[in-house]
Design a protein around this motif. Structure first.
Motif, PDB file in Angstrom:
ATOM      1  N   GLY A  69      -4.880 -61.043 -30.732  1.00 11.21           N
ATOM      2  CA  GLY A  69      -4.145 -61.924 -29.838  1.00 11.21           C
ATOM      3  C   GLY A  69      -3.909 -61.301 -28.479  1.00 11.21           C
ATOM      4  O   GLY A  69      -4.487 -60.274 -28.132  1.00 11.21           O
ATOM      5  N   GLU A  70      -3.042 -61.945 -27.703  1.00 17.58           N
ATOM      6  CA  GLU A  70      -2.773 -61.500 -26.338  1.00 17.58           C
ATOM      7  C   GLU A  70      -1.978 -60.189 -26.341  1.00 17.58           C
ATOM      8  O   GLU A  70      -1.000 -60.054 -27.061  1.00 17.58           O
ATOM      9  CB  GLU A  70      -1.999 -62.575 -25.567  1.00 17.58           C
ATOM     10  CG  GLU A  70      -1.805 -62.193 -24.109  1.00 17.58           C
ATOM     11  CD  GLU A  70      -1.201 -63.317 -23.292  1.00 17.58           C
ATOM     12  OE1 GLU A  70      -1.901 -64.298 -23.049  1.00 17.58           O
ATOM     13  OE2 GLU A  70      -0.023 -63.176 -22.922  1.00 17.58           O
ATOM     14  N   GLN A  71      -2.419 -59.265 -25.516  1.00 16.22           N
ATOM     15  CA  GLN A  71      -1.779 -57.955 -25.394  1.00 16.22           C
ATOM     16  C   GLN A  71      -1.479 -57.681 -23.926  1.00 16.22           C
ATOM     17  O   GLN A  71      -2.258 -58.036 -23.050  1.00 16.22           O
ATOM     18  CB  GLN A  71      -2.707 -56.841 -25.922  1.00 16.22           C
ATOM     19  CG  GLN A  71      -3.229 -57.067 -27.316  1.00 16.22           C
ATOM     20  CD  GLN A  71      -2.151 -57.047 -28.373  1.00 16.22           C
ATOM     21  OE1 GLN A  71      -1.125 -56.403 -28.229  1.00 16.22           O
ATOM     22  NE2 GLN A  71      -2.374 -57.778 -29.461  1.00 16.22           N
ATOM     23  N   ARG A  72      -0.332 -57.032 -23.677  1.00 17.44           N
ATOM     24  CA  ARG A  72       0.034 -56.603 -22.319  1.00 17.44           C
ATOM     25  C   ARG A  72       0.080 -55.073 -22.328  1.00 17.44           C
ATOM     26  O   ARG A  72       1.052 -54.480 -22.762  1.00 17.44           O
ATOM     27  CB  ARG A  72       1.371 -57.194 -21.894  1.00 17.44           C
ATOM     28  CG  ARG A  72       1.294 -58.695 -21.688  1.00 17.44           C
ATOM     29  CD  ARG A  72       2.534 -59.293 -21.063  1.00 17.44           C
ATOM     30  NE  ARG A  72       3.775 -58.773 -21.623  1.00 17.44           N
ATOM     31  CZ  ARG A  72       4.818 -58.400 -20.893  1.00 17.44           C
ATOM     32  NH1 ARG A  72       4.792 -58.496 -19.584  1.00 17.44           N
ATOM     33  NH2 ARG A  72       5.913 -57.950 -21.473  1.00 17.44           N
ATOM     34  N   LEU A  73      -1.000 -54.468 -21.841  1.00 17.25           N
ATOM     35  CA  LEU A  73      -1.154 -53.017 -21.870  1.00 17.25           C
ATOM     36  C   LEU A  73      -0.583 -52.392 -20.609  1.00 17.25           C
ATOM     37  O   LEU A  73      -0.794 -52.891 -19.506  1.00 17.25           O
ATOM     38  CB  LEU A  73      -2.638 -52.664 -21.991  1.00 17.25           C
ATOM     39  CG  LEU A  73      -2.983 -51.186 -22.129  1.00 17.25           C
ATOM     40  CD1 LEU A  73      -2.493 -50.658 -23.471  1.00 17.25           C
ATOM     41  CD2 LEU A  73      -4.475 -50.983 -22.000  1.00 17.25           C
ATOM     42  N   LYS A  74       0.129 -51.278 -20.786  1.00 14.68           N
ATOM     43  CA  LYS A  74       0.661 -50.514 -19.658  1.00 14.68           C
ATOM     44  C   LYS A  74       0.286 -49.059 -19.868  1.00 14.68           C
ATOM     45  O   LYS A  74       0.473 -48.509 -20.950  1.00 14.68           O
ATOM     46  CB  LYS A  74       2.164 -50.663 -19.561  1.00 14.68           C
ATOM     47  CG  LYS A  74       2.608 -52.079 -19.272  1.00 14.68           C
ATOM     48  CD  LYS A  74       4.069 -52.149 -18.899  1.00 14.68           C
ATOM     49  CE  LYS A  74       4.472 -53.580 -18.623  1.00 14.68           C
ATOM     50  NZ  LYS A  74       4.230 -54.016 -17.301  1.00 14.68           N
ATOM     51  N   ILE A  75      -0.271 -48.450 -18.804  1.00 20.66           N
ATOM     52  CA  ILE A  75      -0.638 -47.035 -18.837  1.00 20.66           C
ATOM     53  C   ILE A  75       0.011 -46.372 -17.638  1.00 20.66           C
ATOM     54  O   ILE A  75      -0.136 -46.839 -16.507  1.00 20.66           O
ATOM     55  CB  ILE A  75      -2.168 -46.841 -18.792  1.00 20.66           C
ATOM     56  CG1 ILE A  75      -2.823 -47.550 -19.975  1.00 20.66           C
ATOM     57  CG2 ILE A  75      -2.521 -45.360 -18.760  1.00 20.66           C
ATOM     58  CD1 ILE A  75      -4.334 -47.496 -19.980  1.00 20.66           C
ATOM     59  N   SER A  76       0.735 -45.269 -17.882  1.00 18.47           N
ATOM     60  CA  SER A  76       1.401 -44.586 -16.777  1.00 18.47           C
ATOM     61  C   SER A  76       1.410 -43.085 -17.016  1.00 18.47           C
ATOM     62  O   SER A  76       1.304 -42.611 -18.144  1.00 18.47           O
ATOM     63  CB  SER A  76       2.831 -45.102 -16.622  1.00 18.47           C
ATOM     64  OG  SER A  76       3.572 -44.834 -17.792  1.00 18.47           O
ATOM     65  N   SER A  77       1.527 -42.363 -15.903  1.00 19.56           N
ATOM     66  CA  SER A  77       1.610 -40.909 -15.945  1.00 19.56           C
ATOM     67  C   SER A  77       2.433 -40.459 -14.754  1.00 19.56           C
ATOM     68  O   SER A  77       2.403 -41.102 -13.691  1.00 19.56           O
ATOM     69  CB  SER A  77       0.211 -40.297 -15.895  1.00 19.56           C
ATOM     70  OG  SER A  77       0.291 -38.890 -15.908  1.00 19.56           O
TER      71      SER A  77
END
Length: 133
Positions: A69-77
């Motif tokens: 299904g729908e995913q809201r991905l967040k990547i941070s550093s």
């Protein structure tokens, strides 16, 4: 005995489709520095709605198990701009990103102690030479 067999098959028909819906899919990839191309260790990767997350290893690799299904991905550093994406997972997926440092401005290059601009026409009056007759 026949009743037990019927109940068994009836249970399989109703339980199995629900178990198939709960199937987890793999989301994996690499996180690298946009400028150097080096892997980013300990970058945080998480799905915003479920809160499921992980961090990258020393090679910048990560892997998450998420629902279809729908995913809201967040990547941070630390010291880098965050990456955000919304997509629909229908199968195992690979997403690799390059994070830009916060102080990165794409229009100039620092060479030694001088700044070299990308644009030739930085200032019309700054370096024009005119011949007088």
């Amino acid at each position: 005995m026949k009743t037990m067999i019927r109940l068994f098959f009836l249970g399989i028909v109703f339980i199995f489709p629900q178990a198939a819906e709960a199937q987890l899919l793999s989301l994996s990839g690499y996180v690298k520095n946009f400028i150097t191309g080096e892997p980013v260790e300990n970058a945080a990767i998480y799905e915003a709605d479920s809160g499921i997350g992980t961090i990258t290893n020393k090679d910048g690799y990560y892997k998450l198990l998420l629902q279809k299904g729908e995913q809201r991905l967040k990547i941070s550093s630390t010291g880098s701009e965050s990456y955000n994406a919304t997509f629909v997972m229908v199968s195992d997926t690979i997403i690799s990103v390059e994070l830009k440092p916060l102080n990165f401005s794409g229009n100039s290059v620092v060479a030694g102690n001088k700044v070299v601009k990308d644009s030739v026409f930085e200032n019309e009056n700054s370096s024009s030479t005119k011949k007088r007759r």
